[in-house]
Design a protein around this motif. Structure first.
Motif, PDB file in Angstrom:
ATOM      1  N   LYS A   2       0.825  -1.201   0.000  1.00  0.00           N
ATOM      2  CA  LYS A   2       0.000   0.000   0.000  1.00  0.00           C
ATOM      3  C   LYS A   2       0.868   1.264   0.000  1.00  0.00           C
ATOM      4  O   LYS A   2       0.538   2.240  -0.655  1.00  0.00           O
ATOM      5  CB  LYS A   2      -0.936   0.027   1.203  1.00  0.00           C
ATOM      6  CG  LYS A   2      -2.109  -0.885   1.102  1.00  0.00           C
ATOM      7  CD  LYS A   2      -3.002  -0.713   2.332  1.00  0.00           C
ATOM      8  CE  LYS A   2      -4.183  -1.633   2.300  1.00  0.00           C
ATOM      9  NZ  LYS A   2      -5.024  -1.474   3.457  1.00  0.00           N
ATOM     10  N   LYS A   3       1.968   1.242   0.764  1.00  0.00           N
ATOM     11  CA  LYS A   3       2.850   2.403   0.817  1.00  0.00           C
ATOM     12  C   LYS A   3       3.465   2.690  -0.552  1.00  0.00           C
ATOM     13  O   LYS A   3       3.534   3.836  -0.990  1.00  0.00           O
ATOM     14  CB  LYS A   3       3.964   2.186   1.838  1.00  0.00           C
ATOM     15  CG  LYS A   3       3.560   2.361   3.255  1.00  0.00           C
ATOM     16  CD  LYS A   3       4.776   2.228   4.138  1.00  0.00           C
ATOM     17  CE  LYS A   3       4.383   2.347   5.590  1.00  0.00           C
ATOM     18  NZ  LYS A   3       5.531   2.220   6.479  1.00  0.00           N
ATOM     19  N   ILE A   4       3.925   1.683  -1.225  1.00  0.00           N
ATOM     20  CA  ILE A   4       4.534   1.862  -2.543  1.00  0.00           C
ATOM     21  C   ILE A   4       3.509   2.421  -3.520  1.00  0.00           C
ATOM     22  O   ILE A   4       3.782   3.349  -4.287  1.00  0.00           O
ATOM     23  CB  ILE A   4       5.132   0.530  -3.050  1.00  0.00           C
ATOM     24  CG1 ILE A   4       6.291   0.105  -2.155  1.00  0.00           C
ATOM     25  CG2 ILE A   4       5.590   0.656  -4.497  1.00  0.00           C
ATOM     26  CD1 ILE A   4       6.822  -1.278  -2.466  1.00  0.00           C
ATOM     27  N   PHE A   5       2.322   1.857  -3.496  1.00  0.00           N
ATOM     28  CA  PHE A   5       1.270   2.321  -4.396  1.00  0.00           C
ATOM     29  C   PHE A   5       0.887   3.771  -4.080  1.00  0.00           C
ATOM     30  O   PHE A   5       0.700   4.593  -4.988  1.00  0.00           O
ATOM     31  CB  PHE A   5       0.044   1.398  -4.284  1.00  0.00           C
ATOM     32  CG  PHE A   5      -1.054   1.766  -5.223  1.00  0.00           C
ATOM     33  CD1 PHE A   5      -0.918   1.570  -6.593  1.00  0.00           C
ATOM     34  CD2 PHE A   5      -2.227   2.344  -4.752  1.00  0.00           C
ATOM     35  CE1 PHE A   5      -1.932   1.926  -7.460  1.00  0.00           C
ATOM     36  CE2 PHE A   5      -3.233   2.704  -5.615  1.00  0.00           C
ATOM     37  CZ  PHE A   5      -3.095   2.490  -6.981  1.00  0.00           C
ATOM     38  N   VAL A  10       1.218   9.603  -5.577  1.00  0.00           N
ATOM     39  CA  VAL A  10       1.598  10.964  -5.201  1.00  0.00           C
ATOM     40  C   VAL A  10       2.661  11.493  -6.152  1.00  0.00           C
ATOM     41  O   VAL A  10       2.607  12.641  -6.611  1.00  0.00           O
ATOM     42  CB  VAL A  10       2.067  11.011  -3.728  1.00  0.00           C
ATOM     43  CG1 VAL A  10       2.701  12.353  -3.399  1.00  0.00           C
ATOM     44  CG2 VAL A  10       0.903  10.737  -2.794  1.00  0.00           C
ATOM     45  N   ALA A  11       3.646  10.677  -6.493  1.00  0.00           N
ATOM     46  CA  ALA A  11       4.711  11.103  -7.403  1.00  0.00           C
ATOM     47  C   ALA A  11       4.163  11.386  -8.801  1.00  0.00           C
ATOM     48  O   ALA A  11       4.543  12.369  -9.452  1.00  0.00           O
ATOM     49  CB  ALA A  11       5.808  10.044  -7.462  1.00  0.00           C
ATOM     50  N   VAL A  12       3.265  10.572  -9.285  1.00  0.00           N
ATOM     51  CA  VAL A  12       2.667  10.787 -10.615  1.00  0.00           C
ATOM     52  C   VAL A  12       1.829  12.056 -10.614  1.00  0.00           C
ATOM     53  O   VAL A  12       1.894  12.857 -11.557  1.00  0.00           O
ATOM     54  CB  VAL A  12       1.832   9.555 -11.038  1.00  0.00           C
ATOM     55  CG1 VAL A  12       0.980   9.861 -12.254  1.00  0.00           C
ATOM     56  CG2 VAL A  12       2.739   8.372 -11.303  1.00  0.00           C
ATOM     57  N   MET A  13       1.056  12.278  -9.570  1.00  0.00           N
ATOM     58  CA  MET A  13       0.223  13.494  -9.500  1.00  0.00           C
ATOM     59  C   MET A  13       1.100  14.747  -9.451  1.00  0.00           C
ATOM     60  O   MET A  13       0.795  15.747 -10.089  1.00  0.00           O
ATOM     61  CB  MET A  13      -0.696  13.432  -8.272  1.00  0.00           C
ATOM     62  CG  MET A  13      -1.637  12.268  -8.251  1.00  0.00           C
ATOM     63  SD  MET A  13      -3.273  12.586  -8.844  1.00  0.00           S
ATOM     64  CE  MET A  13      -3.856  13.815  -7.785  1.00  0.00           C
TER      65      MET A  13
END
Length: 149
Positions: A2-5, A10-13
């Motif tokens: 879940k943390k990785i996802f 967040v990084a993509v946004m």
């Protein structure tokens, strides 16, 4: 997992947000555009108060400097000096595009002197005046388009 996802989303946004924002740039090397605009000479510049006066064929225009770029007495400017509002101007002498707000336009010499004394009260104490050119008395009236009725 879940943390990785979550971090991936967040990084993509953040990447989408920062790469989608662009600033419109107007370059100084578009001479055909700028030379088709009205030409004026800077006859008064006081960078301590942020206003300068441009003399055109129609009269004197008082412009408030918005971007902090210095405009000097004697600079040749191109732009739309015949109306109120914020816009870009091309300083031909410095070869830069500067942003300003037209606060007064098509003024006579005495009206321009009174207006710049109002906007820049610091100039009164030093006795600075607007440089008057040889054709200062022979300004032509600006024509406006007729309103359709």
């Amino acid at each position: 997992m879940k943390k990785i996802f979550t971090w991936f989303i967040v990084a993509v946004m953040a990447a989408v947000l920062f790469t989608s924002c662009t600033k419109e740039r107007i370059y100084a090397n578009d001479n055909n555009y700028w030379f088709s605009q009205e030409r004026g000479d800077v006859v008064y510049s006081n960078n301590s108060c942020g206003y300068y006066v441009v003399e055109t064929n129609y009269g004197y225009t008082i412009i408030r400097n918005l971007d902090g770029l210095r405009t000097y007495d004697g600079d040749v400017m191109y732009g739309d000096f015949g109306g109120y509002g914020s816009r870009n101007f091309y300083n031909y002498t410095a070869d830069i595009v500067t942003r300003g707000t037209v606060v007064e336009y098509d003024l006579s010499y005495s009206s321009a002197q009174n207006a710049i004394d109002y906007y820049c009260p610091y100039g009164k104490s030093t006795g600075t005046t607007i440089r008057e050119s040889a054709n200062a008395k022979s300004k032509i009236p600006r024509t406006t388009a007729p309103v359709n009725q």
